[in-house]
Each structure stands twice: as structure tokens, then as C-alpha cells.
Motif scaffolding. Structure first.
Motif, short mmCIF file in Angstrom:
data_model
loop_
_atom_site.label_atom_id
_atom_site.label_comp_id
_atom_site.label_asym_id
_atom_site.label_seq_id
_atom_site.Cartn_x
_atom_site.Cartn_y
_atom_site.Cartn_z
N GLU A 88 -1.05 -91.13 16.68
CA GLU A 88 -2.37 -90.69 17.03
C GLU A 88 -2.54 -89.19 17.02
OE1 GLU A 88 -2.35 -92.30 20.98
OE2 GLU A 88 -3.25 -94.34 20.37
N ILE A 89 -1.56 -88.38 17.06
CA ILE A 89 -1.59 -86.77 16.94
C ILE A 89 -2.07 -86.56 15.45
CG2 ILE A 89 -0.39 -84.80 16.89
CD1 ILE A 89 1.24 -86.01 19.29
N CYS A 90 -1.27 -87.15 14.34
CA CYS A 90 -1.42 -86.99 13.10
C CYS A 90 -1.04 -87.92 12.30
CB CYS A 90 -0.72 -85.83 12.68
SG CYS A 90 -0.98 -85.13 10.93
N SER A 91 -1.61 -88.46 11.17
CA SER A 91 -1.46 -89.70 10.25
C SER A 91 -2.15 -89.35 8.93
CB SER A 91 -1.71 -90.86 10.75
OG SER A 91 -3.30 -91.11 11.00
N PRO A 93 -3.91 -90.63 5.71
CA PRO A 93 -5.17 -91.70 5.67
C PRO A 93 -4.71 -92.91 4.84
CG PRO A 93 -5.85 -89.35 4.84
CD PRO A 93 -4.33 -89.46 5.26
N ARG A 94 -5.11 -93.99 5.24
CA ARG A 94 -4.89 -95.26 4.55
C ARG A 94 -3.50 -95.81 4.94
NH1 ARG A 94 -7.24 -92.34 0.74
NH2 ARG A 94 -5.49 -92.56 -0.89
N SER A 95 -2.98 -95.15 5.91
CA SER A 95 -1.43 -95.55 6.31
C SER A 95 -1.81 -96.69 7.17
CB SER A 95 -0.58 -94.38 6.93
OG SER A 95 -1.33 -94.12 8.02
N VAL A 96 -0.73 -97.68 7.23
CA VAL A 96 -0.54 -98.87 8.16
C VAL A 96 0.16 -98.52 9.24
CG1 VAL A 96 -0.15 -101.26 8.51
CG2 VAL A 96 -1.34 -100.27 6.40
N HIS A 97 0.05 -98.58 10.69
CA HIS A 97 0.87 -98.19 11.63
C HIS A 97 1.63 -99.52 12.16
CE1 HIS A 97 1.70 -96.95 15.85
NE2 HIS A 97 2.42 -96.03 15.18
N ILE A 98 2.84 -99.68 12.14
CA ILE A 98 3.48 -100.68 12.70
C ILE A 98 4.86 -99.93 13.46
CG2 ILE A 98 4.63 -102.96 12.61
CD1 ILE A 98 2.86 -103.77 10.42
N PRO A 99 4.63 -99.73 14.48
CA PRO A 99 5.80 -99.14 15.15
C PRO A 99 7.24 -99.85 14.81
CG PRO A 99 4.38 -99.15 16.79
CD PRO A 99 3.74 -99.92 15.49
N LEU A 100 8.33 -99.12 14.54
CA LEU A 100 9.76 -99.71 14.14
C LEU A 100 10.01 -100.43 15.44
CD1 LEU A 100 12.18 -99.82 12.42
CD2 LEU A 100 13.22 -97.95 13.69
N GLN A 101 9.78 -100.34 16.39
CA GLN A 101 10.28 -101.58 17.49
C GLN A 101 9.63 -102.58 17.56
OE1 GLN A 101 9.60 -99.15 21.10
NE2 GLN A 101 7.34 -100.04 21.18
N ASP A 102 8.35 -102.78 16.74
CA ASP A 102 7.60 -103.94 16.53
C ASP A 102 7.64 -104.63 15.09
OD1 ASP A 102 6.42 -103.29 19.25
OD2 ASP A 102 4.53 -102.44 18.20
N LEU A 103 8.43 -103.96 14.25
CA LEU A 103 8.46 -104.43 12.95
C LEU A 103 8.84 -105.86 12.71
CD1 LEU A 103 7.65 -103.51 9.99
CD2 LEU A 103 9.81 -102.67 9.88
N VAL A 104 9.80 -105.89 13.42
CA VAL A 104 10.59 -107.51 13.19
C VAL A 104 9.43 -108.47 13.57
CG1 VAL A 104 12.39 -108.86 14.05
CG2 VAL A 104 12.90 -106.76 13.35
N ASN A 105 8.83 -108.25 14.71
CA ASN A 105 7.70 -109.27 15.25
C ASN A 105 6.43 -109.42 14.37
OD1 ASN A 105 9.42 -110.18 17.17
ND2 ASN A 105 8.74 -108.52 18.63
N ARG A 106 6.48 -108.23 13.35
CA ARG A 106 4.98 -108.00 12.62
C ARG A 106 5.42 -108.18 10.93
NH1 ARG A 106 1.74 -103.51 15.33
NH2 ARG A 106 0.28 -104.03 13.48
N LEU A 107 6.34 -108.96 10.87
CA LEU A 107 6.74 -109.00 9.38
C LEU A 107 5.85 -109.68 8.46
CD1 LEU A 107 10.59 -109.68 9.33
CD2 LEU A 107 9.41 -107.30 8.55
#
Length: 150
Positions: A88-91, A93-107
Motif C-alpha cells: 500500500e505504501i508503494c507498488s 503499476p500492473r503488479s498483482v499483490h499476493i502476500p507470500l503467506q497467502d501464496l500457497v492458498n492462492r496458487l
């Protein structure tokens, strides 16, 4: 924040003060570098270090190599695996945000975005989480081409 690749400045949103923060909260206890040092005396790190398995060079790409891919406007997925507050502080453009801790559940989400053919470039703050993300994606879908840690 200065973007050396684009030779320009970027605006960065400062997060709001946190009520329980020992540095910026209303009941701040860390006000000097000495306070900060003293607060770390009771902090305990990991008790045992486990050497990770070697990370293949084929899954790594430099920032310059990724920037070339981006400049050439090649179709790809830029996966930002930082925590929500950092994103949220800085990203980018056009990147997809999936935190590492959620990645396995969002494959499946990554799979639907990449369709198994688009390269996936993982980024984070220091390069540690992006290596973990690339490793997770590679182990889950070894047949996918172009999984990289930037």
C-alpha cells in the motif's frame, strides 16, 4: 523515493500512525537510538539455522533483465509478495499483490492469471520472499515456463 531506472521521483504514502507502535504511537517508548538498542536486548532470534536448498540460477533474474522485459512490453505477470502494508505504501503499476503467506492458498489465482504460459516474475522488498515465492510456484507447477525471482 527516487527511481534510478526511470530517473524520476515517486511519491510514497506514509502509513498512518499505529496506536500500539513503540516508536510513533501515543505512548511511544522508543525515542532515541539508545532506547531502540535497549529494546532489542530482550529480542530473541531463531534458535536454529536451517540451510535452505540451493536456489537454481535459472529461476533468478536481475532487476536490469526484468526492466528490459518490461520495456519490451512482453506479456507477463509481476507478482508482488510483500505484506499488505508495504504494498500500500508503494507498488509497481500492473503488479498483482499476493502476500507470500497467502501464496500457497492462492496458487489457482496465479494459474488463472498466467494461463500456464505467461512468465511470472516475483518481487518483494529485499529479494528473500521473492525467492521463496518462486520456489513455491516452481515446486507446485514445475512445468510452467518462466518463473523467476527478481
Amino acid at each position: 523515493m527516487y527511481d534510478a531506472m526511470a530517473t524520476s521521483f515517486m511519491n510514497v504514502r506514509k502509513p498512518p500512525k499505529q496506536a500500539k507502535c513503540p516508536v510513533c504511537g501515543p505512548k511511544a517508548t522508543i525515542k532515541t537510538m539508545t532506547d531502540s538498542h535497549e529494546s532489542l536486548v530482550t529480542t530473541a532470534g531463531p534458535r536454529q539455522y536451517v540451510e535452505p536448498s540451493p536456489f537454481p540460477d535459472s529461476l533468478q533474474i536481475t532487476c536490469q533483465e526484468y526492466n528490459t522485459e518490461r520495456d519490451e512490453e512482453k506479456d507477463h505477470i509481476l507478482l508482488d509478495v510483500r505484506v499488505k502494508e508495504q504494498y500500500e505504501i508503494c507498488s509497481i503499476p500492473r503488479s498483482v499483490h499476493i502476500p507470500l503467506q497467502d501464496l500457497v492458498n492462492r496458487l489457482s489465482e496465479v494459474e488463472s492469471l498466467s494461463k500456464g504460459t505467461k512468465p511470472v516474475y516475483c518481487i518483494c522488498r529485499r529479494g528473500i520472499a521473492s525467492v521463496d515465492a518462486a520456489r513455491i510456484l516452481h515446486e507446485a507447477r514445475p512445468s510452467y515456463p518462466g518463473i523467476h525471482s527478481v
